[in-house]
Design a protein around this motif. Structure first.
Motif, PDB file in Angstrom:
ATOM      1  N   TYR A  52      58.812  12.955  11.424  1.00 43.91           N
ATOM      2  CA  TYR A  52      59.979  13.588  12.042  1.00 43.91           C
ATOM      3  C   TYR A  52      61.163  13.586  11.083  1.00 43.91           C
ATOM      4  N   SER A  53      62.106  14.483  11.334  1.00 44.80           N
ATOM      5  CA  SER A  53      63.387  14.494  10.629  1.00 44.80           C
ATOM      6  C   SER A  53      64.475  14.122  11.615  1.00 44.80           C
ATOM      7  N   GLY A  54      65.479  13.405  11.140  1.00 41.89           N
ATOM      8  CA  GLY A  54      66.587  13.002  11.995  1.00 41.89           C
ATOM      9  C   GLY A  54      67.194  11.700  11.510  1.00 41.89           C
ATOM     10  N   THR A  55      67.972  11.078  12.359  1.00 43.94           N
ATOM     11  CA  THR A  55      68.646   9.822  12.033  1.00 43.94           C
ATOM     12  C   THR A  55      67.854   8.655  12.603  1.00 43.94           C
ATOM     13  N   LEU A  56      67.686   7.616  11.796  1.00 42.34           N
ATOM     14  CA  LEU A  56      67.017   6.413  12.285  1.00 42.34           C
ATOM     15  C   LEU A  56      67.969   5.711  13.248  1.00 42.34           C
ATOM     16  N   LEU A  57      67.572   5.667  14.520  1.00 41.24           N
ATOM     17  CA  LEU A  57      68.427   5.091  15.564  1.00 41.24           C
ATOM     18  C   LEU A  57      68.116   3.633  15.857  1.00 41.24           C
ATOM     19  N   HIS A  58      66.864   3.229  15.637  1.00 41.00           N
ATOM     20  CA  HIS A  58      66.445   1.879  16.035  1.00 41.00           C
ATOM     21  C   HIS A  58      65.255   1.435  15.196  1.00 41.00           C
ATOM     22  N   ILE A  59      65.258   0.176  14.791  1.00 37.38           N
ATOM     23  CA  ILE A  59      64.109  -0.442  14.142  1.00 37.38           C
ATOM     24  C   ILE A  59      63.563  -1.476  15.116  1.00 37.38           C
ATOM     25  N   GLY A  60      62.308  -1.330  15.486  1.00 37.62           N
ATOM     26  CA  GLY A  60      61.704  -2.196  16.488  1.00 37.62           C
ATOM     27  C   GLY A  60      61.088  -3.465  15.936  1.00 37.62           C
ATOM     28  N   LEU A  61      60.792  -3.484  14.634  1.00 40.56           N
ATOM     29  CA  LEU A  61      60.202  -4.659  13.994  1.00 40.56           C
ATOM     30  C   LEU A  61      60.923  -4.957  12.692  1.00 40.56           C
ATOM     31  N   ASN A  62      61.287  -6.200  12.497  1.00 41.80           N
ATOM     32  CA  ASN A  62      61.912  -6.611  11.239  1.00 41.80           C
ATOM     33  C   ASN A  62      60.848  -6.812  10.171  1.00 41.80           C
ATOM     34  N   GLU A  63      61.272  -6.850   8.909  1.00 46.75           N
ATOM     35  CA  GLU A  63      60.343  -7.155   7.832  1.00 46.75           C
ATOM     36  C   GLU A  63      59.690  -8.503   8.107  1.00 46.75           C
ATOM     37  N   GLY A  64      58.389  -8.550   7.946  1.00 51.47           N
ATOM     38  CA  GLY A  64      57.632  -9.774   8.199  1.00 51.47           C
ATOM     39  C   GLY A  64      57.083  -9.880   9.608  1.00 51.47           C
ATOM     40  N   ASP A  65      57.573  -9.032  10.528  1.00 53.62           N
ATOM     41  CA  ASP A  65      57.076  -9.048  11.905  1.00 53.62           C
ATOM     42  C   ASP A  65      55.772  -8.257  12.013  1.00 53.62           C
ATOM     43  N   SER A  66      54.909  -8.724  12.897  1.00 52.45           N
ATOM     44  CA  SER A  66      53.627  -8.061  13.152  1.00 52.45           C
ATOM     45  C   SER A  66      53.597  -7.522  14.573  1.00 52.45           C
ATOM     46  N   ALA A  67      52.791  -6.483  14.768  1.00 53.56           N
ATOM     47  CA  ALA A  67      52.632  -5.894  16.101  1.00 53.56           C
ATOM     48  C   ALA A  67      51.309  -5.161  16.169  1.00 53.56           C
ATOM     49  N   LYS A  68      50.824  -5.004  17.375  1.00 52.11           N
ATOM     50  CA  LYS A  68      49.585  -4.268  17.611  1.00 52.11           C
ATOM     51  C   LYS A  68      49.799  -2.773  17.338  1.00 52.11           C
ATOM     52  N   VAL A  69      48.713  -2.086  17.019  1.00 49.76           N
ATOM     53  CA  VAL A  69      48.737  -0.638  16.840  1.00 49.76           C
ATOM     54  C   VAL A  69      49.336  -0.005  18.092  1.00 49.76           C
ATOM     55  N   ASP A  70      50.145   1.003  17.919  1.00 58.32           N
ATOM     56  CA  ASP A  70      50.833   1.769  18.960  1.00 58.32           C
ATOM     57  C   ASP A  70      52.055   1.055  19.541  1.00 58.32           C
ATOM     58  N   SER A  71      52.419  -0.128  19.029  1.00 64.24           N
ATOM     59  CA  SER A  71      53.678  -0.767  19.426  1.00 64.24           C
ATOM     60  C   SER A  71      54.845  -0.012  18.801  1.00 64.24           C
ATOM     61  N   LEU A  72      56.016  -0.107  19.425  1.00 60.09           N
ATOM     62  CA  LEU A  72      57.190   0.598  18.918  1.00 60.09           C
ATOM     63  C   LEU A  72      57.595   0.060  17.548  1.00 60.09           C
ATOM     64  N   LEU A  73      57.682   0.962  16.579  1.00 57.58           N
ATOM     65  CA  LEU A  73      58.090   0.623  15.217  1.00 57.58           C
ATOM     66  C   LEU A  73      59.533   1.040  14.974  1.00 57.58           C
ATOM     67  N   ALA A  74      59.893   2.247  15.433  1.00 56.87           N
ATOM     68  CA  ALA A  74      61.239   2.771  15.208  1.00 56.87           C
ATOM     69  C   ALA A  74      61.491   3.953  16.149  1.00 56.87           C
ATOM     70  N   ILE A  75      62.763   4.367  16.204  1.00 59.85           N
ATOM     71  CA  ILE A  75      63.154   5.560  16.956  1.00 59.85           C
ATOM     72  C   ILE A  75      63.977   6.441  16.030  1.00 59.85           C
ATOM     73  N   ILE A  76      63.602   7.710  15.937  1.00 59.61           N
ATOM     74  CA  ILE A  76      64.328   8.699  15.128  1.00 59.61           C
ATOM     75  C   ILE A  76      64.870   9.746  16.088  1.00 59.61           C
ATOM     76  N   GLY A  77      66.164  10.025  15.969  1.00 63.05           N
ATOM     77  CA  GLY A  77      66.808  10.987  16.860  1.00 63.05           C
ATOM     78  C   GLY A  77      67.491  12.108  16.112  1.00 63.05           C
ATOM     79  N   PRO A  78      68.130  12.990  16.857  1.00 64.96           N
ATOM     80  CA  PRO A  78      68.810  14.132  16.244  1.00 64.96           C
ATOM     81  C   PRO A  78      69.905  13.649  15.291  1.00 64.96           C
ATOM     82  N   SER A  79      70.122  14.427  14.252  1.00 62.94           N
ATOM     83  CA  SER A  79      71.141  14.050  13.265  1.00 62.94           C
ATOM     84  C   SER A  79      72.513  14.543  13.656  1.00 62.94           C
TER      85      SER A  79
END
Length: 79
Positions: A52-79
């Motif tokens: 996607y193109s847009g502004t990174l609105l949210h990071i769901g996992l910090n560096e070093g954090d682990s999560a299962k496949v399909d867990s929220l990684l980030a949210i990108i919204g309109p610029s």
């Protein structure tokens, strides 16, 4: 409209991934194809690019954090 970016399945056997490094931060503009992060699996470390193109609105996992496949990684919204 905001787009949810989920932990990708980078191999057939991948069940969970770890964010090794973010290349962008909240508020940055992202173009489709830009590298968002490096994701580590039990077998390899791979770059993960934005669909996607847009502004990174949210990071769901910090560096070093682990999560299962399909867990929220980030949210990108309109610029």
């Amino acid at each position: 409209m905001a787009e949810l970016v989920n932990m990708p399945r980078l191999s057939d056997t991948m069940e969970e991934g770890t964010v090794a490094k973010w290349f962008i931060k909240v508020g940055d503009f992202v173009k489709e194809g830009d590298i968002l992060a490096e994701i580590e699996t039990d077998k390899a470390t791979m770059e993960f690019e934005s669909f996607y193109s847009g502004t990174l609105l949210h990071i769901g996992l910090n560096e070093g954090d682990s999560a299962k496949v399909d867990s929220l990684l980030a949210i990108i919204g309109p610029s």
